[in-house]
Design a protein around this motif. Structure first.
Motif, PDB file in Angstrom:
ATOM      1  N   SER A   3       0.755  -1.200  -0.197  1.00 41.66           N
ATOM      2  CA  SER A   3       0.128   0.037   0.103  1.00 41.66           C
ATOM      3  C   SER A   3       1.011   1.203   0.033  1.00 41.66           C
ATOM      4  O   SER A   3       1.944   1.270   0.449  1.00 41.66           O
ATOM      5  CB  SER A   3      -0.986  -0.073   1.286  1.00 41.66           C
ATOM      6  N   PRO A   4       0.351   2.300  -0.588  1.00 40.72           N
ATOM      7  CA  PRO A   4       1.108   3.606  -0.622  1.00 40.72           C
ATOM      8  C   PRO A   4       1.463   4.002   0.934  1.00 40.72           C
ATOM      9  O   PRO A   4       0.793   3.878   1.762  1.00 40.72           O
ATOM     10  CB  PRO A   4       0.254   4.565  -1.138  1.00 40.72           C
ATOM     11  N   ILE A   5       2.473   4.714   0.811  1.00 37.70           N
ATOM     12  CA  ILE A   5       2.957   5.329   2.268  1.00 37.70           C
ATOM     13  C   ILE A   5       2.149   6.599   2.395  1.00 37.70           C
ATOM     14  O   ILE A   5       1.847   7.242   1.763  1.00 37.70           O
ATOM     15  CB  ILE A   5       4.491   5.686   2.078  1.00 37.70           C
ATOM     16  N   ARG A   6       1.389   6.578   3.819  1.00 36.72           N
ATOM     17  CA  ARG A   6       0.488   7.777   4.107  1.00 36.72           C
ATOM     18  C   ARG A   6       1.348   8.948   4.896  1.00 36.72           C
ATOM     19  O   ARG A   6       1.991   8.575   5.984  1.00 36.72           O
ATOM     20  CB  ARG A   6      -0.583   7.173   5.107  1.00 36.72           C
ATOM     21  N   VAL A   7       1.417  10.325   4.406  1.00 37.18           N
ATOM     22  CA  VAL A   7       2.027  11.274   4.739  1.00 37.18           C
ATOM     23  C   VAL A   7       1.012  12.201   5.297  1.00 37.18           C
ATOM     24  O   VAL A   7       0.421  12.609   4.608  1.00 37.18           O
ATOM     25  CB  VAL A   7       3.041  11.786   3.807  1.00 37.18           C
ATOM     26  N   LEU A   8       1.232  12.716   6.535  1.00 39.26           N
ATOM     27  CA  LEU A   8       0.414  13.789   6.879  1.00 39.26           C
ATOM     28  C   LEU A   8       1.460  14.960   6.680  1.00 39.26           C
ATOM     29  O   LEU A   8       2.400  14.957   7.704  1.00 39.26           O
ATOM     30  CB  LEU A   8       0.082  13.698   8.460  1.00 39.26           C
ATOM     31  N   LEU A   9       1.155  15.869   5.926  1.00 41.32           N
ATOM     32  CA  LEU A   9       1.866  17.109   5.709  1.00 41.32           C
ATOM     33  C   LEU A   9       1.213  18.361   6.333  1.00 41.32           C
ATOM     34  O   LEU A   9       0.328  18.759   5.891  1.00 41.32           O
ATOM     35  CB  LEU A   9       2.021  17.438   4.211  1.00 41.32           C
ATOM     36  N   VAL A  10       2.076  19.078   7.056  1.00 41.45           N
ATOM     37  CA  VAL A  10       1.609  19.999   8.003  1.00 41.45           C
ATOM     38  C   VAL A  10       2.527  21.435   7.726  1.00 41.45           C
ATOM     39  O   VAL A  10       3.572  21.312   8.033  1.00 41.45           O
ATOM     40  CB  VAL A  10       1.543  19.789   9.506  1.00 41.45           C
ATOM     41  N   GLY A  26       2.952  12.586  -6.758  1.00 37.59           N
ATOM     42  CA  GLY A  26       3.857  12.146  -7.864  1.00 37.59           C
ATOM     43  C   GLY A  26       4.645  10.716  -7.678  1.00 37.59           C
ATOM     44  O   GLY A  26       5.073   9.951  -8.699  1.00 37.59           O
ATOM     45  N   ALA A  27       5.026  10.608  -6.461  1.00 35.47           N
ATOM     46  CA  ALA A  27       5.947   9.460  -6.014  1.00 35.47           C
ATOM     47  C   ALA A  27       5.329   8.419  -5.612  1.00 35.47           C
ATOM     48  O   ALA A  27       5.845   7.332  -5.089  1.00 35.47           O
ATOM     49  CB  ALA A  27       7.118   9.933  -5.108  1.00 35.47           C
ATOM     50  N   LYS A 104      15.364  24.537   6.611  1.00 35.45           N
ATOM     51  CA  LYS A 104      14.629  25.209   5.504  1.00 35.45           C
ATOM     52  C   LYS A 104      15.670  26.311   5.170  1.00 35.45           C
ATOM     53  O   LYS A 104      16.291  26.956   6.137  1.00 35.45           O
ATOM     54  CB  LYS A 104      13.113  26.107   5.885  1.00 35.45           C
ATOM     55  N   PRO A 105      15.714  26.758   3.806  1.00 35.27           N
ATOM     56  CA  PRO A 105      15.170  25.974   2.981  1.00 35.27           C
ATOM     57  C   PRO A 105      15.842  24.803   2.550  1.00 35.27           C
ATOM     58  O   PRO A 105      17.222  24.609   2.659  1.00 35.27           O
ATOM     59  CB  PRO A 105      15.471  26.909   1.720  1.00 35.27           C
ATOM     60  N   PHE A 106      15.150  23.912   1.730  1.00 29.37           N
ATOM     61  CA  PHE A 106      15.649  22.509   1.510  1.00 29.37           C
ATOM     62  C   PHE A 106      15.576  22.522   0.308  1.00 29.37           C
ATOM     63  O   PHE A 106      14.468  22.688  -0.557  1.00 29.37           O
ATOM     64  CB  PHE A 106      15.300  21.363   2.358  1.00 29.37           C
ATOM     65  N   ARG A 107      16.355  21.349  -0.586  1.00 29.12           N
ATOM     66  CA  ARG A 107      15.948  20.987  -1.775  1.00 29.12           C
ATOM     67  C   ARG A 107      14.908  19.838  -2.051  1.00 29.12           C
ATOM     68  O   ARG A 107      14.916  18.976  -0.857  1.00 29.12           O
ATOM     69  CB  ARG A 107      17.272  20.263  -2.506  1.00 29.12           C
ATOM     70  N   LEU A 108      14.377  19.773  -2.865  1.00 29.35           N
ATOM     71  CA  LEU A 108      13.066  18.698  -3.059  1.00 29.35           C
ATOM     72  C   LEU A 108      13.698  17.157  -2.912  1.00 29.35           C
ATOM     73  O   LEU A 108      12.900  16.340  -2.221  1.00 29.35           O
ATOM     74  CB  LEU A 108      12.289  18.671  -4.175  1.00 29.35           C
ATOM     75  N   ILE A 115      11.713  11.166   3.326  1.00 30.54           N
ATOM     76  CA  ILE A 115      10.097  10.409   2.980  1.00 30.54           C
ATOM     77  C   ILE A 115      10.540   9.140   2.662  1.00 30.54           C
ATOM     78  O   ILE A 115      10.071   8.237   3.159  1.00 30.54           O
ATOM     79  CB  ILE A 115       9.469  11.206   2.057  1.00 30.54           C
ATOM     80  N   ARG A 116      11.489   8.868   1.733  1.00 33.18           N
ATOM     81  CA  ARG A 116      11.700   7.504   1.354  1.00 33.18           C
ATOM     82  C   ARG A 116      12.484   6.468   2.435  1.00 33.18           C
ATOM     83  O   ARG A 116      12.342   5.290   2.520  1.00 33.18           O
ATOM     84  CB  ARG A 116      12.575   7.417   0.128  1.00 33.18           C
ATOM     85  N   HIS A 117      13.218   7.359   3.256  1.00 29.54           N
ATOM     86  CA  HIS A 117      13.771   6.619   4.567  1.00 29.54           C
ATOM     87  C   HIS A 117      12.742   5.832   5.215  1.00 29.54           C
ATOM     88  O   HIS A 117      12.999   4.685   5.707  1.00 29.54           O
ATOM     89  CB  HIS A 117      14.295   7.892   5.295  1.00 29.54           C
ATOM     90  N   ARG A 118      11.577   6.356   5.083  1.00 28.55           N
ATOM     91  CA  ARG A 118      10.489   5.389   5.785  1.00 28.55           C
ATOM     92  C   ARG A 118       9.922   4.146   5.047  1.00 28.55           C
ATOM     93  O   ARG A 118       9.597   3.239   5.459  1.00 28.55           O
ATOM     94  CB  ARG A 118       9.206   6.450   6.269  1.00 28.55           C
ATOM     95  N   ALA A 119      10.002   4.318   3.836  1.00 25.75           N
ATOM     96  CA  ALA A 119       9.344   3.190   2.918  1.00 25.75           C
ATOM     97  C   ALA A 119       9.999   2.125   2.798  1.00 25.75           C
ATOM     98  O   ALA A 119      11.464   2.092   3.123  1.00 25.75           O
ATOM     99  CB  ALA A 119       9.298   3.762   1.478  1.00 25.75           C
TER     100      ALA A 119
END
Length: 119
Positions: A3-10, A26-27, A104-108, A115-119
């Motif tokens: 299943s896709p990773i679920r992200v809460l973005l705040v 997109g990822a 911040k600021p950070f690169r995408l 984020i992928r560290h979790r996947a």
């Protein structure tokens, strides 16, 4: 198929919130976005379970990203917590144990690597 990773973005900056949500979707991630820690807390207390919390530390209102991270660490201990700030880490209060920090600021690509560290 997993299943896709679920992200809460705040994130209170609307343009940044929309950009990060678009990149993650997109990822292949499932993204719930919130403009304040209060809105995110409502989602969580309503039963939303995230795999990753990404939150700005300094948020409008009485709840901070750090408060939100503490809640997630207590109630969803398996979730990855990523906190971001424009302030250097040494100027911030201690982060919850195990929380990752993104200056911040950070690169995408820096953001997506965490984020992928979790996947």
């Amino acid at each position: 198929m997993s299943s896709p990773i679920r992200v809460l973005l705040v994130e209170d900056q609307e343009d940044l919130r929309e950009l990060l949500a678009d990149v993650m979707q997109g990822a292949g991630a499932e993204v719930q976005a919130a403009a304040t820690a209060h809105a995110a807390m409502e989602l969580l207390s309503g039963g939303y379970r995230c795999d990753v919390l990404f939150s700005d530390i300094h948020m409008p209102g009485t709840l901070s990203g750090t408060d939100l991270a503490d809640y997630v660490k207590r109630h969803l201990p398996e979730a990855t917590v990523i906190l971001a700030s424009g302030h250097p880490r040494f100027q911030l209060a201690p982060l919850p144990a195990g929380a990752l920090f993104l200056q911040k600021p950070f690169r995408l690509n820096q953001f997506m690597d965490l984020i992928r560290h979790r996947a």
